[in-house]
Enzyme design. Sequence first.
Site, mmCIF file in Angstrom:
data_model
loop_
_atom_site.group_PDB
_atom_site.id
_atom_site.type_symbol
_atom_site.label_atom_id
_atom_site.label_comp_id
_atom_site.label_asym_id
_atom_site.label_seq_id
_atom_site.Cartn_x
_atom_site.Cartn_y
_atom_site.Cartn_z
ATOM 1 N N HIS A 209 32.731 -15.023 34.594
ATOM 2 C CA HIS A 209 31.844 -14.152 33.835
ATOM 3 C C HIS A 209 32.009 -14.533 32.360
ATOM 4 O O HIS A 209 33.146 -14.591 31.858
ATOM 5 C CB HIS A 209 32.254 -12.690 33.994
ATOM 6 C CG HIS A 209 31.879 -12.066 35.310
ATOM 7 N ND1 HIS A 209 32.208 -12.606 36.519
ATOM 8 C CD2 HIS A 209 31.196 -10.912 35.584
ATOM 9 C CE1 HIS A 209 31.744 -11.816 37.486
ATOM 10 N NE2 HIS A 209 31.126 -10.784 36.947
ATOM 11 N N HIS B 211 29.867 -8.254 43.582
ATOM 12 C CA HIS B 211 31.256 -7.801 43.748
ATOM 13 C C HIS B 211 31.264 -6.877 44.951
ATOM 14 O O HIS B 211 30.589 -5.839 44.937
ATOM 15 C CB HIS B 211 31.729 -7.051 42.501
ATOM 16 C CG HIS B 211 31.630 -7.877 41.252
ATOM 17 N ND1 HIS B 211 32.699 -8.559 40.717
ATOM 18 C CD2 HIS B 211 30.576 -8.148 40.432
ATOM 19 C CE1 HIS B 211 32.321 -9.206 39.627
ATOM 20 N NE2 HIS B 211 31.027 -8.969 39.431
ATOM 21 N N HIS C 147 26.074 -13.507 42.873
ATOM 22 C CA HIS C 147 26.892 -12.686 41.960
ATOM 23 C C HIS C 147 26.903 -11.259 42.491
ATOM 24 O O HIS C 147 26.019 -10.456 42.176
ATOM 25 C CB HIS C 147 26.312 -12.768 40.538
ATOM 26 C CG HIS C 147 27.128 -12.063 39.493
ATOM 27 N ND1 HIS C 147 27.022 -12.357 38.147
ATOM 28 C CD2 HIS C 147 28.062 -11.085 39.579
ATOM 29 C CE1 HIS C 147 27.855 -11.580 37.465
ATOM 30 N NE2 HIS C 147 28.485 -10.787 38.313
ATOM 31 N N ASP D 58 25.099 -7.888 41.254
ATOM 32 C CA ASP D 58 26.365 -7.531 40.592
ATOM 33 C C ASP D 58 27.106 -6.418 41.340
ATOM 34 O O ASP D 58 27.966 -6.696 42.162
ATOM 35 C CB ASP D 58 26.103 -7.164 39.125
ATOM 36 C CG ASP D 58 27.294 -7.433 38.215
ATOM 37 O OD1 ASP D 58 28.284 -8.012 38.681
ATOM 38 O OD2 ASP D 58 27.229 -7.076 37.016
ATOM 39 N N ASP D 59 26.753 -5.162 41.056
ATOM 40 C CA ASP D 59 27.407 -4.001 41.689
ATOM 41 C C ASP D 59 26.298 -3.028 42.108
ATOM 42 O O ASP D 59 26.070 -2.008 41.448
ATOM 43 C CB ASP D 59 28.347 -3.326 40.685
ATOM 44 C CG ASP D 59 29.401 -4.284 40.170
ATOM 45 O OD1 ASP D 59 30.376 -4.536 40.894
ATOM 46 O OD2 ASP D 59 29.229 -4.808 39.056
ATOM 47 N N GLU E 51 28.346 -12.015 28.846
ATOM 48 C CA GLU E 51 27.724 -10.754 29.277
ATOM 49 C C GLU E 51 27.776 -9.842 28.048
ATOM 50 O O GLU E 51 26.754 -9.547 27.434
ATOM 51 C CB GLU E 51 28.497 -10.155 30.465
ATOM 52 C CG GLU E 51 27.971 -8.801 30.938
ATOM 53 C CD GLU E 51 28.864 -8.145 32.025
ATOM 54 O OE1 GLU E 51 30.030 -8.553 32.180
ATOM 55 O OE2 GLU E 51 28.372 -7.203 32.693
HETATM 56 N N1 HPA Z 1 31.392 -7.766 34.566
HETATM 57 C C1 HPA Z 1 32.713 -7.817 34.535
HETATM 58 N N2 HPA Z 1 33.478 -7.361 35.506
HETATM 59 C C2 HPA Z 1 32.891 -6.821 36.580
HETATM 60 C C3 HPA Z 1 31.533 -6.747 36.672
HETATM 61 C C4 HPA Z 1 30.730 -7.258 35.621
HETATM 62 O O1 HPA Z 1 29.493 -7.252 35.614
HETATM 63 N N3 HPA Z 1 31.269 -6.146 37.854
HETATM 64 C C5 HPA Z 1 32.449 -5.898 38.452
HETATM 65 N N4 HPA Z 1 33.452 -6.302 37.677
HETATM 66 ZN ZN ZN Z 2 29.837 -9.321 37.832
#
Ligand code: HPA
Ligand code: ZN
Length: 337
Positions: free
Chosen positions: A194, A16, A14, A275-276, A197
């Site tokens: 996703h 991006h 996971h 994630d990021d 969350e």
């Molecule tokens: N959630 C939703 N969209 C996203 C995320 C995330 O964690 N990271 C980058 N785009």
């Molecule tokens: Zn994500």
Amino acid sequence: MKEFIQNLPKAELHLHIEGTLEPEMMFELAQRNDIDLPYESVSQVKEAYNFEDLESFLDIYYQGSQVLQQERDFYDLTWAYLEKAASQNVRHTEIFFDPQSHTDRGIAFETAYRGIYQALQDGKAKFGISSQLILSFLRHLSQDEAFATLKQALPYKDTMVAVGLDSAEQGNPPSKFKEVFDKARAEGFLTVAHAGEEGPPEYIWEAIDLLKVSRIDHGVRSMEDPKLLDYLVEKQIPLTVCPLSNVELKVFDSMAKHNLKQLLNLGICATVNSDDPSYFGGYIAENYQAAQSALDLSRQEIYQLAKNSFQASFLPPESKHKLITEVDEYCGLAIET
Ligand code: HPA
Ligand code: ZN
């Protein structure tokens, strides 16, 4: 423990790629492409990374992506991530990219795709990191726009393992994208989304029932629905959990309140991911580390997370088996010594 985590063979599922844009590279690319940034310095960028929720992060994340203009920018971005991943013994990575955040600014699908894909090929040769690409649809946009994106990707479908769904979750349920996911599956893509969350457990059920996902990205709100938890355990549908992201976006008040350990101990195939990473303060090893220290995860639990990461991957069975054996050997040796 820190060294144990750093050198542990692991898969990242996971991530991006646009979320790996470090502030230093943001400035470099802004200069290369003659773009004005709303920031004066790297430290000012870092100050702006103070998020209240997913939406407030997404605003800054899409703004950052604007410095990505040429194929070589996408290449450099992906290469920098792979160098970092190699230094943390990531052996396999499954990377999301958001074509719509580029095509909507007039950047060709191919520009983003080719730069990312070439770096992944080179990363395999130089670091031995295997990889897969996941094309992610932006869920705040319409299903018709997702269809148009899928159409652009079809000539390259043999190099993309799955489609995914990201961006603003609340009010954009998986059901909004049922038909485009049907079409993607008919074209041979696997699916992920996703869900859970910020959104409710019902969105996780929709992702499973309507989008036929192989994994749920995040999924931490499954904890509110005992039937869903039973189902995730029974079917071994993995969750790609992102601890630092969840704390930064206030899904949990603190890392000590994160439910990763509970999910794992319920028998869910939970995995740890970044994630990021440039926005949330850490790559995959820092995510393992932060969760380990706040939740007091044992070596056995860390071992389980690493095994799960390969088990939950889209690698062929022989490769999974080989990499899980490596984890077994690494953990066996490390625990003995
Ligand atoms: N959630 C939703 N969209 C996203 C995320 C995330 O964690 N990271 C980058 N785009
Ligand atoms: Zn994500």
